[in-house]
Scaffold this active site. Structure first.
Site, PDB file in Angstrom:
ATOM      1  N   ASP A  57      -2.085  31.707 -33.723  1.00 30.72           N
ATOM      2  CA  ASP A  57      -2.207  33.175 -34.230  1.00 30.72           C
ATOM      3  C   ASP A  57      -1.062  33.821 -33.360  1.00 30.72           C
ATOM      4  OD1 ASP A  57      -3.847  32.423 -35.952  1.00 30.72           O
ATOM      5  OD2 ASP A  57      -5.367  33.701 -35.354  1.00 30.72           O
ATOM      6  N   ASP A  61       1.851  35.994 -34.882  1.00 33.94           N
ATOM      7  CA  ASP A  61       1.947  37.493 -34.863  1.00 33.94           C
ATOM      8  C   ASP A  61       3.177  37.737 -33.927  1.00 33.94           C
ATOM      9  OD1 ASP A  61      -0.376  37.832 -35.877  1.00 33.94           O
ATOM     10  OD2 ASP A  61      -1.619  37.943 -33.952  1.00 33.94           O
ATOM     11  N   SER A 105      -3.707  42.684 -47.109  1.00 35.42           N
ATOM     12  CA  SER A 105      -4.111  42.386 -45.640  1.00 35.42           C
ATOM     13  C   SER A 105      -4.412  43.738 -44.814  1.00 35.42           C
ATOM     14  CB  SER A 105      -2.760  41.697 -45.310  1.00 35.42           C
ATOM     15  OG  SER A 105      -3.148  40.793 -44.245  1.00 35.42           O
ATOM     16  N   LYS A 138     -13.565  41.043 -36.602  1.00 38.65           N
ATOM     17  CA  LYS A 138     -12.610  40.610 -37.460  1.00 38.65           C
ATOM     18  C   LYS A 138     -13.076  39.080 -37.416  1.00 38.65           C
ATOM     19  CE  LYS A 138      -7.599  40.405 -38.617  1.00 38.65           C
ATOM     20  NZ  LYS A 138      -7.887  38.970 -38.950  1.00 38.65           N
ATOM     21  N   GLU A 193     -15.646  37.505 -45.639  1.00 38.85           N
ATOM     22  CA  GLU A 193     -15.097  36.098 -45.101  1.00 38.85           C
ATOM     23  C   GLU A 193     -15.874  35.157 -45.086  1.00 38.85           C
ATOM     24  OE1 GLU A 193     -11.933  37.339 -44.335  1.00 38.85           O
ATOM     25  OE2 GLU A 193     -11.259  35.834 -42.763  1.00 38.85           O
ATOM     26  N   LYS A 334      -5.852  43.084 -32.858  1.00 43.96           N
ATOM     27  CA  LYS A 334      -6.174  41.687 -32.305  1.00 43.96           C
ATOM     28  C   LYS A 334      -6.489  41.364 -30.919  1.00 43.96           C
ATOM     29  CE  LYS A 334      -4.671  38.687 -35.750  1.00 43.96           C
ATOM     30  NZ  LYS A 334      -4.063  37.875 -35.983  1.00 43.96           N
ATOM     31  N   CYS A 428       2.908   1.526 -23.022  1.00 44.61           N
ATOM     32  CA  CYS A 428       1.681   1.989 -23.077  1.00 44.61           C
ATOM     33  C   CYS A 428       0.934   1.540 -21.505  1.00 44.61           C
ATOM     34  CB  CYS A 428       0.758   1.359 -23.851  1.00 44.61           C
ATOM     35  SG  CYS A 428      -1.147   1.737 -24.130  1.00 44.61           S
TER      36      CYS A 428
HETATM   37  S1  IVH Z   1     -11.051  44.757 -44.373  1.00 43.99           S
HETATM   38  C1  IVH Z   1      -7.802  45.823 -47.411  1.00 43.99           C
HETATM   39  N1  IVH Z   1     -12.619  43.637 -42.514  1.00 43.99           N
HETATM   40  O1  IVH Z   1      -8.486  39.793 -41.891  1.00 43.99           O
HETATM   41  C2  IVH Z   1      -8.391  45.269 -46.143  1.00 43.99           C
HETATM   42  N2  IVH Z   1     -10.927  42.288 -43.138  1.00 43.99           N
HETATM   43  O2  IVH Z   1      -5.917  40.442 -41.388  1.00 43.99           O
HETATM   44  C3  IVH Z   1      -9.575  44.421 -46.438  1.00 43.99           C
HETATM   45  N3  IVH Z   1     -11.070  40.103 -42.187  1.00 43.99           N
HETATM   46  O3  IVH Z   1      -7.469  40.219 -45.156  1.00 43.99           O
HETATM   47  C4  IVH Z   1      -9.847  43.709 -45.285  1.00 43.99           C
HETATM   48  N4  IVH Z   1     -12.770  40.374 -40.833  1.00 43.99           N
HETATM   49  O4  IVH Z   1      -9.534  38.450 -44.594  1.00 43.99           O
HETATM   50  C5  IVH Z   1     -11.536  43.538 -43.188  1.00 43.99           C
HETATM   51  N5  IVH Z   1     -14.278  43.178 -41.037  1.00 43.99           N
HETATM   52  C6  IVH Z   1     -13.239  42.812 -41.582  1.00 43.99           C
HETATM   53  C7  IVH Z   1     -12.465  41.597 -41.431  1.00 43.99           C
HETATM   54  C8  IVH Z   1     -11.314  41.197 -42.346  1.00 43.99           C
HETATM   55  C9  IVH Z   1     -11.864  39.502 -41.227  1.00 43.99           C
HETATM   56  C10 IVH Z   1      -9.818  39.375 -42.634  1.00 43.99           C
HETATM   57  C11 IVH Z   1      -9.548  39.468 -44.195  1.00 43.99           C
HETATM   58  C12 IVH Z   1      -8.138  40.298 -44.099  1.00 43.99           C
HETATM   59  C13 IVH Z   1      -7.673  39.596 -42.854  1.00 43.99           C
HETATM   60  C14 IVH Z   1      -6.489  40.825 -42.328  1.00 43.99           C
END
Ligand code: IVH
Length: 722
Positions: A57, A61, A105, A138, A193, A334, A428
């Site tokens: 990741d 990023d 996203s 997240k 998720e 992040k 080896c």
């Molecule tokens: S809100 C329009 N809330 O992170 C925005 N996303 O990097 C909708 N994700 O696409 C996303 N936890 O797959 C939201 N508490 C959370 C989340 C979350 C994980 C993921 C999701 C998103 C991605 C963005």
């Protein structure tokens, strides 16, 4: 030891794990820019396709931040299909379920400064302060959209390219937190998720490797593999946390937090109502709430790679709007992977059971992400050369979301003058054979046969499965003849095959087959010893067997469960866990051949048994009454010195543990009992001088026999003698 901030500012040969788009450097040429876009696209395709990680990741990023910086500095280079413009750049698995509205996203920030800038920008867009925010974990899983019609779950799709996704209804129905029926007959769409908890991940690994497939790299790939497994029957459990709902009509527009609270009442679990979700009024409160998630993320039992901050009020969301890629009313914070520096003492070369040859870093102990780390993975030899890491270097050690630490680079300006580059092996290191270098992961060309002699000798040894007649010479013969490559193959040997070997008569072949067959009834502790699980020996194998009772319980235990066993810290737990996953195919084969997989007299451990046992003052998950226990239920510390009739020294120690005691090698004031047999020396004298209770070895043998026979009266009689 340095903090991650300091660590990455020095001259390094790796990509900084913490990136700020505003500070990222543009690429030097349009060619390099185009190349990186391609790399990002292919990494994203792998990621969204649910396979093992192609790029971590932090690297992803970092590259995205540099692409953004490049496009700001040289707009004329910008590709029409740049990953900064599209959701799920390069997503391979699209499918034909068109989403009711695009699944967007989120933009990322990486520190408090970035977060405050985002909040200020939102206020500016609104022309007033935002009316409150939610802060949510997240979740490191896969985004899905789930449709309910009249309260019944009808269709679940992956995000795909954001516009349309793949139908995963069948497998998604099994996710905990995504009910088949809502508490009310509503028609709506929930997004969230799907993920795998750490404990479920452990179970999934055992199931998968039991079928002969390679282990999953990460809980996210396990969740993705399970979710998309249409033609295979995976029972691996999945979980779900919702982060948005569309079409929920509560009469008037309600705050996001209120909508999610309502979903909880209907039976859907949500990120907002998770133990670390929060509603905040100010940016200072957001900063504190993010910190809470960061501090607690290691103990939630599932992968959290950041926090998501969202405007809570529908009016604020409408006013802020979205770009084609991400909403302006929300942002992802992040978390950095925890990075520390330490000294690389040496590089060991390990040969795995399948012949895979890997370099392993031996480190000066360092705390990373709350765990003491003394070794780390270096992935492969190419990677080692690319990262330019030498023994003696001060290196960066990182623990990201998962438990296995890795080395990301060396501080080149601190390299000792006398340091010498590491030389990868030419042959080896175990069998001296050729190495196959055609893949990134090098392998001994002997594959599983490399090391077979060693592991078979260990399996057959007196302290392991105690198979008489299976000495080095016979092992050499059966391996060379291609009859045996792992311990389970031993049980397939028959007289007919054995007599064809050099100097093997029918009688001795018959005896050997019988001895091998007899070993199927050895206790679990000996099976474990025989398998040679790294970081365990005889006594640890006994402890594991006594704690878990059965191989099933042991192999389904999570890393945290393993740490309940005395002497098992985080690092050892991770190794034992990985080893058992690695051994799963052999364990399955042994079980199929009738090898006993239980410890006699021990009740099978179940998740939660440890806590219950602790409350009850017993730690064996409810084992029967044991003679060598103290009044408080704790094991007596017992030293066996001299010989016990009919038992080897190891068997003497085994007997102590079978009877509920803890065997020790030296006598002190804390010793509860010393068993004295023929040939005992100074330990017996010391016991006497310290006034420690002494039991003659023959009485001890009687005690063991009485306990085995369930003769409680004799046991009590023997113990009653002071
Ligand atoms: S809100 C329009 N809330 O992170 C925005 N996303 O990097 C909708 N994700 O696409 C996303 N936890 O797959 C939201 N508490 C959370 C989340 C979350 C994980 C993921 C999701 C998103 C991605 C963005």
């Amino acid at each position: 030891m340095e903090s991650s901030g300091e660590a990455v500012s020095t001259l390094v040969d790796h990509v900084d794990p913490v990136v700020d788009a505003a500070r990222a450097e543009p690429f030097e040429s349009p060619e390099r820019y185009a190349e990186v876009i391609e790399e990002i696209r292919s990494a994203a395709a792998t990621y969204y396709g649910g396979s093992d990680l192609a790029m971590d990741d932090a690297t992803y990023d970092a590259l995205m931040a540099r692409v953004t910086a490049t496009e700001a500095a040289f707009p004329e280079w910008k590709a029409a299909d740049s990953p900064t413009e599209v959701v799920a750049a390069g997503a391979a698995v699209v499918g034909d379920v068109v989403h009711s509205s695009p699944m967007l996203s989120l933009d990322n920030v990486f520190d408090e400064d970035g977060l405050r800038k985002w909040a200020a920008r939102l206020d500016k867009l609104l022309g007033r302060p935002a009316g409150g925010y939610t802060v949510e974990p997240k979740i490191d899983g896969l985004a899905i959209a789930a449709r309910y019609v009249d309260g019944v779950l009808t269709q679940v799709a992956t995000r795909g390219d954001g516009r349309a996704g793949e139908d995963v209804t069948g497998q998604a129905r099994r996710a905990a937190g995504l009910p088949e029926r809502l508490g009310e007959p509503l028609t709506l769409e929930v997004r969230g998720e799907v993920f795998m908890t750490d404990d479920d991940f452990a179970k999934a690994q055992v199931m998968r490797t039991g079928t002969g497939e390679p282990p999953f790299a990460h809980p996210r790939s396990a969740a993705a593999g399970t979710l998309r497994a249409q033609d295979r029957t995976y029972d691996a459990p999945l979980s779900f946390l919702a982060y948005s709902v569309h079409g929920l009509d509560l009469g008037e527009p309600v705050a996001h937090s209120a909508a999610m609270a309502h979903m909880e009442t209907l039976g859907v679990t949500t990120t907002t109502a998770s133990p670390v979700g929060a509603v905040c009024a100010t940016v200072d409160e957001i900063v504190a709430a993010v910190e809470v998630i960061n501090t607690k993320r290691g103990s939630l039992g599932y992968g959290v790679d950041g926090a998501v901050i969202k405007a809570d009020q529908p009016a604020d969301r409408d006013a802020a709007g979205s770009s084609s890629r991400a909403p302006r009313w929300g942002v992802a914070y992040k978390f950095p992977a925890d990075t520390r520096t330490t000294k690389l003492l040496r590089i060991d070369v390990q040969v795995g059971r399948t012949g895979v040859i890997t370099p392993v870093a031996v480190l000066e102990a360092v705390q990373v992400g709350g765990v003491t780390v003394t070794s780390a993975t270096l992935h492969n030899f190419g990677d080692l050369v690319r990262r330019n890491v030498w023994p003696g270097d001060t290196v960066f050690v990182r623990r990201a979301g998962d438990v296995i630490p890795e080395i990301t680079g060396a501080k080149l300006d601190e390299r000792p003058a006398d340091a010498v580059a590491f030389e990868p092996p030419t042959h080896c290191p175990r069998c001296g054979g050729e190495i196959d270098r055609s893949q990134k992961r090098w392998r001994c060309t002997q594959g599983r046969a490399c090391g077979a002699r060693e592991s078979l000798a260990y399996y057959a040894a007196r302290d392991s499965m105690d198979i008489e007649g299976l000495g080095d010479k016979i092992i050499d013969l059966v391996v060379a003849a291609g009859l045996v490559t792992d311990p389970a193959d031993l049980y397939d040997l028959d007289v007919e095959a054995l007599v064809k070997l050099d100097r093997m008569g029918e009688t001795s072949a018959g005896k050997l087959v019988a001895n091998i067959a007899a070993s199927t009834s050895q206790p679990l502790s000996r099976v474990l010893t025989g398998l040679g699980v790294r970081m365990t020996g005889r006594s640890m194998s006994r402890r594991l067997a006594r704690h878990f009772g059965t191989m099933d319980a042991l192999t389904t235990a999570g890393v945290e469960d393993l740490q309940q066993v005395e002497g098992v810290g985080p690092e050892r737990a991770v190794t034992i866990h990985a080893e058992l996953v690695d051994l799963a195919p052999v364990i399955t084969k042994l079980r199929e051949r009738g090898v006993n997989m239980a410890e006699p007299g021990v009740k099978e451990w179940t998740p939660g048994a440890t806590e219950a046992a602790e409350e009850n003052g017993t730690t064996d998950g409810g084992a029967p009454v044991l003679p060598l226990r103290k009044a408080d239920g704790k094991p007596m510390t017992v030293v066996v010195t001299g010989s016990v009739p009919g038992l080897t020294r190891n068997e003497g120690n085994e007997a102590v543990e079978l009877l509920g005691g803890k065997s020790s090698g030296s006598v002190s004031a804390r010793t509860d009992l010393v068993v004295v047999g023929d040939g005992a020396g100074s330990k017996a004298d010391k016991a006497e001088s310290l006034g420690v209770r002494i039991m003659p070895a023959d009485r001890f043998a009687e005690l063991l026999a009485a306990h085995r026979a369930g003769d409680a009266a004799t046991v009590a009689e023997i113990l009653a003698v002071p």
